[in-house]
Motif scaffolding. Sequence first.
Motif, PDB file in Angstrom:
ATOM      1  N   ILE A 166     102.940  51.758  20.254  1.00  2.67           N
ATOM      2  CA  ILE A 166     103.100  50.409  19.731  1.00  2.67           C
ATOM      3  C   ILE A 166     101.873  49.588  20.114  1.00  2.67           C
ATOM      4  O   ILE A 166     101.037  50.027  20.913  1.00  2.67           O
ATOM      5  CB  ILE A 166     104.379  49.734  20.261  1.00  2.67           C
ATOM      6  N   THR A 167     101.784  48.402  19.556  1.00  3.66           N
ATOM      7  CA  THR A 167     100.659  47.506  19.819  1.00  3.66           C
ATOM      8  C   THR A 167     101.186  46.176  20.351  1.00  3.66           C
ATOM      9  O   THR A 167     102.227  45.689  19.916  1.00  3.66           O
ATOM     10  CB  THR A 167      99.851  47.261  18.524  1.00  3.66           C
ATOM     11  N   VAL A 168     100.474  45.598  21.308  1.00  2.74           N
ATOM     12  CA  VAL A 168     100.834  44.285  21.843  1.00  2.74           C
ATOM     13  C   VAL A 168      99.769  43.273  21.428  1.00  2.74           C
ATOM     14  O   VAL A 168      98.562  43.540  21.524  1.00  2.74           O
ATOM     15  CB  VAL A 168     100.997  44.330  23.376  1.00  2.74           C
ATOM     16  N   SER A 169     100.228  42.117  20.929  1.00  4.90           N
ATOM     17  CA  SER A 169      99.310  41.113  20.397  1.00  4.90           C
ATOM     18  C   SER A 169      99.578  39.745  21.024  1.00  4.90           C
ATOM     19  O   SER A 169     100.489  39.591  21.851  1.00  4.90           O
ATOM     20  CB  SER A 169      99.485  41.010  18.877  1.00  4.90           C
ATOM     21  N   GLY A 170      98.820  38.767  20.577  1.00  8.61           N
ATOM     22  CA  GLY A 170      99.024  37.407  21.048  1.00  8.61           C
ATOM     23  C   GLY A 170     100.403  36.865  20.705  1.00  8.61           C
ATOM     24  O   GLY A 170     100.941  36.013  21.423  1.00  8.61           O
ATOM     25  N   TYR A 173      93.303  43.610  25.422  1.00  8.32           N
ATOM     26  CA  TYR A 173      92.600  44.887  25.553  1.00  8.32           C
ATOM     27  C   TYR A 173      93.295  45.861  26.500  1.00  8.32           C
ATOM     28  O   TYR A 173      93.348  47.068  26.231  1.00  8.32           O
ATOM     29  CB  TYR A 173      91.169  44.656  26.059  1.00  8.32           C
ATOM     30  N   SER A 174      93.792  45.376  27.634  1.00 12.65           N
ATOM     31  CA  SER A 174      94.403  46.299  28.600  1.00 12.65           C
ATOM     32  C   SER A 174      95.654  46.912  28.002  1.00 12.65           C
ATOM     33  O   SER A 174      96.419  46.260  27.295  1.00 12.65           O
ATOM     34  CB  SER A 174      94.709  45.583  29.922  1.00 12.65           C
ATOM     35  N   SER A 175      95.859  48.192  28.279  1.00 10.62           N
ATOM     36  CA  SER A 175      96.909  48.984  27.657  1.00 10.62           C
ATOM     37  C   SER A 175      97.657  49.779  28.724  1.00 10.62           C
ATOM     38  O   SER A 175      97.232  49.828  29.884  1.00 10.62           O
ATOM     39  CB  SER A 175      96.292  49.934  26.623  1.00 10.62           C
ATOM     40  N   ALA A 176      98.776  50.395  28.323  1.00 13.86           N
ATOM     41  CA  ALA A 176      99.582  51.083  29.327  1.00 13.86           C
ATOM     42  C   ALA A 176     100.417  52.201  28.705  1.00 13.86           C
ATOM     43  O   ALA A 176     100.711  52.190  27.508  1.00 13.86           O
ATOM     44  CB  ALA A 176     100.492  50.091  30.041  1.00 13.86           C
ATOM     45  N   LEU A 180     100.575  43.542  31.300  1.00 18.52           N
ATOM     46  CA  LEU A 180     101.929  43.208  31.719  1.00 18.52           C
ATOM     47  C   LEU A 180     102.795  42.854  30.516  1.00 18.52           C
ATOM     48  O   LEU A 180     103.962  43.254  30.435  1.00 18.52           O
ATOM     49  CB  LEU A 180     101.903  42.052  32.713  1.00 18.52           C
ATOM     50  N   VAL A 181     102.224  42.133  29.557  1.00 14.42           N
ATOM     51  CA  VAL A 181     102.967  41.787  28.344  1.00 14.42           C
ATOM     52  C   VAL A 181     103.302  43.053  27.561  1.00 14.42           C
ATOM     53  O   VAL A 181     104.411  43.204  27.036  1.00 14.42           O
ATOM     54  CB  VAL A 181     102.168  40.801  27.465  1.00 14.42           C
ATOM     55  N   GLY A 182     102.359  43.972  27.494  1.00 18.90           N
ATOM     56  CA  GLY A 182     102.612  45.241  26.830  1.00 18.90           C
ATOM     57  C   GLY A 182     103.719  46.027  27.506  1.00 18.90           C
ATOM     58  O   GLY A 182     104.545  46.673  26.847  1.00 18.90           O
ATOM     59  N   ILE A 183     103.766  45.963  28.830  1.00 21.40           N
ATOM     60  CA  ILE A 183     104.816  46.644  29.578  1.00 21.40           C
ATOM     61  C   ILE A 183     106.178  46.035  29.249  1.00 21.40           C
ATOM     62  O   ILE A 183     107.169  46.744  29.079  1.00 21.40           O
ATOM     63  CB  ILE A 183     104.532  46.570  31.091  1.00 21.40           C
ATOM     64  N   TYR A 184     106.239  44.711  29.149  1.00 20.50           N
ATOM     65  CA  TYR A 184     107.490  44.052  28.765  1.00 20.50           C
ATOM     66  C   TYR A 184     107.981  44.571  27.414  1.00 20.50           C
ATOM     67  O   TYR A 184     109.143  44.949  27.252  1.00 20.50           O
ATOM     68  CB  TYR A 184     107.300  42.534  28.649  1.00 20.50           C
ATOM     69  N   ASP A 235     114.914  38.799  30.264  1.00 18.01           N
ATOM     70  CA  ASP A 235     115.090  37.356  30.389  1.00 18.01           C
ATOM     71  C   ASP A 235     113.702  36.704  30.351  1.00 18.01           C
ATOM     72  O   ASP A 235     112.877  36.944  31.236  1.00 18.01           O
ATOM     73  CB  ASP A 235     115.801  37.056  31.712  1.00 18.01           C
ATOM     74  N   THR A 236     113.436  35.901  29.319  1.00  7.64           N
ATOM     75  CA  THR A 236     112.095  35.322  29.161  1.00  7.64           C
ATOM     76  C   THR A 236     111.752  34.339  30.283  1.00  7.64           C
ATOM     77  O   THR A 236     110.576  34.113  30.571  1.00  7.64           O
ATOM     78  CB  THR A 236     111.959  34.617  27.800  1.00  7.64           C
ATOM     79  N   GLU A 237     112.768  33.759  30.919  1.00  7.98           N
ATOM     80  CA  GLU A 237     112.481  32.901  32.073  1.00  7.98           C
ATOM     81  C   GLU A 237     111.896  33.732  33.206  1.00  7.98           C
ATOM     82  O   GLU A 237     110.958  33.316  33.894  1.00  7.98           O
ATOM     83  CB  GLU A 237     113.748  32.186  32.540  1.00  7.98           C
ATOM     84  N   ARG A 238     112.432  34.940  33.364  1.00 12.90           N
ATOM     85  CA  ARG A 238     111.921  35.821  34.415  1.00 12.90           C
ATOM     86  C   ARG A 238     110.536  36.359  34.073  1.00 12.90           C
ATOM     87  O   ARG A 238     109.668  36.462  34.955  1.00 12.90           O
ATOM     88  CB  ARG A 238     112.904  36.976  34.660  1.00 12.90           C
ATOM     89  N   THR A 239     110.301  36.717  32.804  1.00 17.51           N
ATOM     90  CA  THR A 239     108.967  37.202  32.428  1.00 17.51           C
ATOM     91  C   THR A 239     107.930  36.100  32.572  1.00 17.51           C
ATOM     92  O   THR A 239     106.777  36.359  32.931  1.00 17.51           O
ATOM     93  CB  THR A 239     108.962  37.752  30.989  1.00 17.51           C
ATOM     94  N   ASP A 240     108.333  34.860  32.308  1.00 18.40           N
ATOM     95  CA  ASP A 240     107.417  33.729  32.454  1.00 18.40           C
ATOM     96  C   ASP A 240     107.045  33.522  33.921  1.00 18.40           C
ATOM     97  O   ASP A 240     105.878  33.328  34.268  1.00 18.40           O
ATOM     98  CB  ASP A 240     108.066  32.470  31.881  1.00 18.40           C
ATOM     99  N   VAL A 241     108.053  33.576  34.788  1.00 18.06           N
ATOM    100  CA  VAL A 241     107.791  33.438  36.223  1.00 18.06           C
ATOM    101  C   VAL A 241     106.943  34.607  36.725  1.00 18.06           C
ATOM    102  O   VAL A 241     106.038  34.423  37.552  1.00 18.06           O
ATOM    103  CB  VAL A 241     109.109  33.348  37.017  1.00 18.06           C
ATOM    104  N   ALA A 242     107.216  35.807  36.217  1.00 17.13           N
ATOM    105  CA  ALA A 242     106.450  36.986  36.631  1.00 17.13           C
ATOM    106  C   ALA A 242     104.979  36.833  36.272  1.00 17.13           C
ATOM    107  O   ALA A 242     104.088  37.227  37.040  1.00 17.13           O
ATOM    108  CB  ALA A 242     107.020  38.238  35.978  1.00 17.13           C
TER     109      ALA A 242
END
Length: 296
Positions: free
Chosen positions: A65-69, A86-89, A146-150, A162-169
């Motif tokens: 998959i691809t992660v974008s803005g 650019y960073s990938s996982a 990290l966003v790609g990992i999510y 939980d987007t509140e938790r991802t935001d805090v992370a």
Amino acid sequence: MMSAIVLTLSVIIPTSAFATNSQPKAINEKLGVPIVVYGANLSDSERTTVKEALRVNEEPEVDEITVSGEDLVKYISNSNSSARMYSSAKISRQEEGKGLVISIVTPENITEVTSEMYANAMLTAGIEDASVEVAAPKPVTGHSALVGIYKAYEVKTGETLDTERTDVANDELSVATQIAENANISDEQIAALLTGIKQDIAELNPATREEVAQIVEDQLSKLQIELGEQDRQLLIDLMDRISKLDIDFTKLSDQLSDLTTTIEEKFNNVIHDEGFWNGVKNFFNNLINTISTWFK
């Protein structure tokens, strides 16, 4: 002489270290295949470089998959949808209780975020029991991985984070990199600081900001870390937010204990075992002396 050296190496380094695994990897029918998530702004050649770094060709099957803005905006508030990614996982699910295993396979290109920072942020976001490898084709900070990992975790598990938790992370990742730079402390110290504070929060269940601040102060004193007032307040604010999240802190404490053990093992293992290295040194000195007598 060559025979003796080869024999010596075979004693110190197991034969399996040199052997190639003739058996192909099997597909895990219970946990599924790994997911590889690529930054959307990779060129074709950069994507190939990332694939090689993540050893995608060694997997029998992968989901890609691809992660974008746009994903960045989904998981992190007030973010920029035009951000370059650019960073990938590569993410593989693990059995429950296995914890998190994070490897940065291109450390020269992930310039700010360490594997322990990723692990801490992932636990805050609610991600557990996974093996993650991070790569980039050129120097980047490493935040977009990290966003790609999510995204990959949601696709892999079918769960919704939980987007509140991802935001805090994400804030945790930013605060960690800022403090590490401003205080000029090592990766080990910032990892131990974050993990120690969250573990105390999980165990002590502070009810007020003042109690959180005391936990932060205690860990700073324990690790002999001095922070400027601005960084200190940033850290207290962050940990106060974490303490108020809807988190099963009993479960989090177990995962943090695993992470603490990993950090300790990583930086206090055989590398620092003086007796081990003295033994190796003496072994080779004796070997050299023995070999030299063969030619006298």
